[in-house]
Design a protein around this motif. Structure first.
Motif, short mmCIF file in Angstrom:
data_model
loop_
_atom_site.label_atom_id
_atom_site.label_comp_id
_atom_site.label_asym_id
_atom_site.label_seq_id
_atom_site.Cartn_x
_atom_site.Cartn_y
_atom_site.Cartn_z
N LYS A 1 15.40 -2.99 0.82
CA LYS A 1 14.65 -3.72 1.85
C LYS A 1 13.23 -3.14 2.01
O LYS A 1 12.29 -3.89 2.30
CB LYS A 1 15.42 -3.62 3.17
N TYR A 2 13.09 -1.83 1.86
CA TYR A 2 11.77 -1.17 2.03
C TYR A 2 11.40 -0.45 0.73
O TYR A 2 11.53 0.77 0.63
CB TYR A 2 11.83 -0.16 3.19
N VAL B 1 2.95 1.80 6.60
CA VAL B 1 4.30 2.21 6.26
C VAL B 1 5.02 2.88 7.44
O VAL B 1 6.24 2.95 7.47
CB VAL B 1 4.26 3.13 5.00
N GLN C 1 7.40 0.56 9.07
CA GLN C 1 8.56 0.35 8.18
C GLN C 1 9.53 1.53 8.29
O GLN C 1 10.75 1.35 8.30
CB GLN C 1 8.10 0.22 6.73
N LEU D 1 13.38 1.30 9.43
CA LEU D 1 14.41 1.83 8.54
C LEU D 1 15.32 2.81 9.30
O LEU D 1 16.55 2.74 9.20
CB LEU D 1 13.74 2.50 7.34
#
Lengths: 256, 256
Positions: A200-201, A232, A235, A239
């Motif tokens: 996903k990342y 990032v 993200q 996560l």
């Protein structure tokens, strides 16, 4: 930029000295957004230094940092090893000679052959001043390829590194990272979830570190990305939120 | 026997973990009279593991010890990397499968694909029992060439190493060594004397370690030899006596 590190010294290969120099350099490069792809340790052997340098160049590394082998003893042969890898000779560098002459003059010690040897660098190399010791470092460049040679004494290496790195290898960003500690789930259970999160990342790498045997099940999860942009960061937050939620559903615990 | 060590894991190349595994293995091999000629660290990348193994074999190393990359996560790929270096496949090893099945049965955990992956070894490899964790180590032999793969978790690595090393790589003697600390003389002054002593005692290697800048002049001198015979002990004694005498004549001090 992709880096390789070449550590030089038999003391490392007999396990007398733990290679903290390499860990320091890797960590400092990561902080600046650089990737290290290889670390190689050789003894104080001319052909080993030269052949591993050639190997790293063949493997595509254009930024190489060496540590060790710059001092006054017979087995300090990094300058010769670098020169040999490029089919060059070493020669007395006049700036390095001036620095070394000044240092020994100040100590009221004569400039013996052993001391003078430290200013013999590969033809075309630039000497780098060593503020804490006598042996200069040097930078050898061949087109886009750069070899930065640092001393092996940790304090000297660190000082030269911190003072000169940015100019030689400009930062490309930084390492963005999160770490959480999970108990009650073995690494092998987490494995499925970390793979899905990495899909996903894709710019984030997740490494799990089991801290004890799987029966006791404590795992450090380190999620990181090298990036020149702070995008990032969000993200990483997403996560970690997703990972926490999975861990709790599975009956594990995220320790604060 | 000449050894090479291949350390596997991005955590080493970002400087998050200092490579104490490599220092431990080097030190334990030296104690048994073995020489380590290279240490290479790669990330968790299949092609890097395979290509550096091939490189070490091309450089003539016949005894290779790897650490890391044996666990249940997607980036544990040492078995595949070793197989690739020899042009082989990995296959489920029935003994390793039995061990892993028993371990997860005892933890009342199912044998998922991630867990089962740990028993996939290069064709022909022998699994080695891991008493402290789940992932088995393995030994892969091809003629006189041996690759011993150990886990990266230090406690697991150490336990497997100590239990199995002698059988796989029998001792060839031990390291004979002396260390003295000298103050009041710079390394560059000692350099002439250590070279002469090494010429007189060719089986002994002398490494000088400056502990601070040359102005302060503290130097550790480590003299050592790998030998299967104790004859070298008296040579080491004579060498140290000669070195002490030179140091005192030069106005330095041997610290007790």
């Amino acid at each position: 930029m992709r880096f390789a590190i070449l550590s030089i010294g038999f003391e490392l290969l007999i396990g007398r000295v733990v290679n903290t120099n390499s860990a320091f350099i890797c960590s400092e490069l990561a902080k600046r957004g650089h990737e290290v792809g290889r670390e190689i340790t050789v003894g104080d052997e001319l052909t080993a230094i030269s052949s591993e340098l050639k190997h790293l160049i063949q493997e595509g590394f254009q930024n190489i940092i060496t540590t060790g082998g710059l001092g006054p003893t017979f087995d300090d042969m990094t300058a010769e090893g670098v020169a040999m890898a490029f089919g060059l000779q070493v020669e007395e560098n006049s700036l390095a000679l001036q620095w070394i002459t000044d240092k020994y003059d100040a100590m009221k010690l004569p400039l013996t052959a052993e001391r003078r040897k430290m200013c013999r660098l590969p033809v075309g190399a630039q000497p780098i001043y060593n503020s804490l010791g006598t042996a200069p470092g040097f930078l050898f460049a061949d087109g886009r390829l750069k070899v930065l040679a640092l001393p092996g004494v940790p304090a000297e290496m660190t000082a030269i590194f911190q003072k000169n790195l940015e100019q030689i290898f400009p930062s490309e960003g930084r390492m963005h990272e999160r770490e959480i500690r999970i108990t009650g789930l073995p690494e092998s259970t987490l494995a499925t979830y970390t793979v899905k999160l990495m899909e996903k990342y894709p710019s984030i790498y997740i490494k799990t570190h089991p801290r004890s045997s799987e029966g006791k099940s404590e795992v450090l999860v380190h999620a990181y990305a090298m990036s020149g942009s702070d995008d990032v960061e969000s993200q990483l937050d997403s996560l970690i939120t997703a990972l926490r939620s999975s861990v709790e559903k599975l009956g594990g615990r995220v320790e604060e």
